[in-house]
Design a protein around this motif. Sequence first.
Motif, PDB file in Angstrom:
ATOM      1  N   LEU A 109       0.823  -1.213   0.000  1.00 13.63           N
ATOM      2  CA  LEU A 109       0.000   0.000   0.000  1.00 13.63           C
ATOM      3  C   LEU A 109       0.862   1.271   0.000  1.00 13.63           C
ATOM      4  O   LEU A 109       0.344   2.371  -0.174  1.00 13.63           O
ATOM      5  N   ARG A 110       2.167   1.104   0.237  1.00 17.40           N
ATOM      6  CA  ARG A 110       3.073   2.270   0.223  1.00 17.40           C
ATOM      7  C   ARG A 110       3.842   2.360  -1.086  1.00 17.40           C
ATOM      8  O   ARG A 110       4.704   3.209  -1.251  1.00 17.40           O
ATOM      9  N   ASP A 111       3.547   1.474  -2.007  1.00 17.38           N
ATOM     10  CA  ASP A 111       4.219   1.460  -3.298  1.00 17.38           C
ATOM     11  C   ASP A 111       3.881   2.748  -4.071  1.00 17.38           C
ATOM     12  O   ASP A 111       2.723   3.147  -4.100  1.00 17.38           O
ATOM     13  N   PHE A 164     -10.660   8.072  -4.894  1.00 18.99           N
ATOM     14  CA  PHE A 164     -10.468   7.537  -3.542  1.00 18.99           C
ATOM     15  C   PHE A 164     -11.515   8.168  -2.627  1.00 18.99           C
ATOM     16  O   PHE A 164     -12.256   9.038  -3.049  1.00 18.99           O
ATOM     17  N   GLU A 165     -11.596   7.718  -1.415  1.00 15.45           N
ATOM     18  CA  GLU A 165     -12.606   8.090  -0.399  1.00 15.45           C
ATOM     19  C   GLU A 165     -13.934   7.401  -0.722  1.00 15.45           C
ATOM     20  O   GLU A 165     -14.623   7.739  -1.690  1.00 15.45           O
ATOM     21  N   SER A 166     -14.291   6.462   0.132  1.00 14.20           N
ATOM     22  CA  SER A 166     -15.453   5.632  -0.179  1.00 14.20           C
ATOM     23  C   SER A 166     -16.746   6.434  -0.328  1.00 14.20           C
ATOM     24  O   SER A 166     -17.569   6.124  -1.197  1.00 14.20           O
ATOM     25  N   GLY A 167     -16.935   7.478   0.486  1.00  6.10           N
ATOM     26  CA  GLY A 167     -18.155   8.272   0.345  1.00  6.10           C
ATOM     27  C   GLY A 167     -18.219   8.926  -1.030  1.00  6.10           C
ATOM     28  O   GLY A 167     -19.267   8.939  -1.691  1.00  6.10           O
TER      29      GLY A 167
HETATM   30  N1  LIG Z   1     -12.033   7.870   4.622  1.00  5.28           N
HETATM   31  C1  LIG Z   1     -11.417   6.836   3.836  1.00  5.28           C
HETATM   32  C2  LIG Z   1     -10.633   5.908   4.778  1.00  5.28           C
HETATM   33  C3  LIG Z   1      -9.858   4.844   4.035  1.00  5.28           C
HETATM   34  C4  LIG Z   1      -9.030   4.003   5.001  1.00  5.28           C
HETATM   35  O1  LIG Z   1      -8.494   4.513   6.007  1.00  5.28           O
HETATM   36  N2  LIG Z   1      -8.912   2.712   4.701  1.00  5.28           N
HETATM   37  C5  LIG Z   1      -8.134   1.820   5.525  1.00  5.28           C
HETATM   38  C6  LIG Z   1      -8.735   0.420   5.508  1.00  5.28           C
HETATM   39  S1  LIG Z   1     -10.260   0.346   6.410  1.00  5.28           S
HETATM   40  C7  LIG Z   1      -6.724   1.690   4.983  1.00  5.28           C
HETATM   41  O2  LIG Z   1      -6.545   1.621   3.785  1.00  5.28           O
HETATM   42  N3  LIG Z   1      -5.724   1.614   5.862  1.00  5.28           N
HETATM   43  C8  LIG Z   1      -4.370   1.403   5.442  1.00  5.28           C
HETATM   44  C9  LIG Z   1      -3.425   2.211   6.251  1.00  5.28           C
HETATM   45  O3  LIG Z   1      -3.850   2.911   7.171  1.00  5.28           O
HETATM   46  O4  LIG Z   1      -2.238   2.145   5.955  1.00  5.28           O
HETATM   47  C10 LIG Z   1     -12.488   6.079   3.051  1.00  5.28           C
HETATM   48  O5  LIG Z   1     -13.627   6.042   3.524  1.00  5.28           O
HETATM   49  O6  LIG Z   1     -12.204   5.585   1.951  1.00  5.28           O
END
Ligand SMILES: N[C@@H](CCC(=O)N[C@@H](CS)C(=O)NCC(=O)O)C(=O)O
Length: 215
Positions: A38-40, A63-66
């Motif tokens: 995920l850091r790539d 990006f951002e699910s909402g």
């Molecule tokens: N507000 C963002 C939050 C996205 C988020 O934080 N996703 C988490 C998984 S639930 C994530 O990818 N975490 C990886 C990390 O923190 O490195 C959304 O709703 O898309």
Amino acid sequence: MIILHHAPQSRSFRILWFLHEAGIAHEVRYHSFSGKALRDPAFLAVSPAGRVPALEINGAALFESGAILEYLCERRAPRFGRIAGHAERALFLEWLHYGETIAQHLAQLTFHHIVLKPEDRSPVVQKLEALRLRRTLDGVERALGDHDWLLPGGFCAADVMVGASVDLARRFVRTDGLGRLNAWHGRLTARPAYHAARAADGPAELYLKDFYGDV
Ligand SMILES: N[C@@H](CCC(=O)N[C@@H](CS)C(=O)NCC(=O)O)C(=O)O
């Protein structure tokens, strides 16, 4: 073709579920929270904080699910949204984004029950966040009123967004006394698209217990 960047048991389940509800063809790219994928830099070009969900659609990254759900409703699945000017527009936006209000407590609880080393976990945070989480569920209970879905006008993307968070919340707090929420959760999890998305979620690597609460 739509590509969904997804990690099992994460917020990207919301989008996976919605794609199934709307019957939108997609490919799932699976990621793991362990390791550095995920850091790539290639993934950071799609999702600036290296988070899931992220969606590649027509050469653009979302990006951002909402935001992803609002976009998909507007462009691909209007029956699951409430367009600007609709009488339920404000309710739709409020409840769609309420899913994140619930999820912030889930993130804290996940850290303090699972991710952190046991010696770094805080029982105070566990207890406080469980109480705050339960309060967000009380809000859903009241909002459900006497209708089957969150909005009186019927099932929409907000049910998916909030429903996915409530689904996970049940691993951290008991929902005794929340009769409407429990019945709504039962209706949600009986939907064929929910089952299809669960089958496509990928192997669990985060939540291995059904319940983490009782602090
Ligand atoms: N507000 C963002 C939050 C996205 C988020 O934080 N996703 C988490 C998984 S639930 C994530 O990818 N975490 C990886 C990390 O923190 O490195 C959304 O709703 O898309």
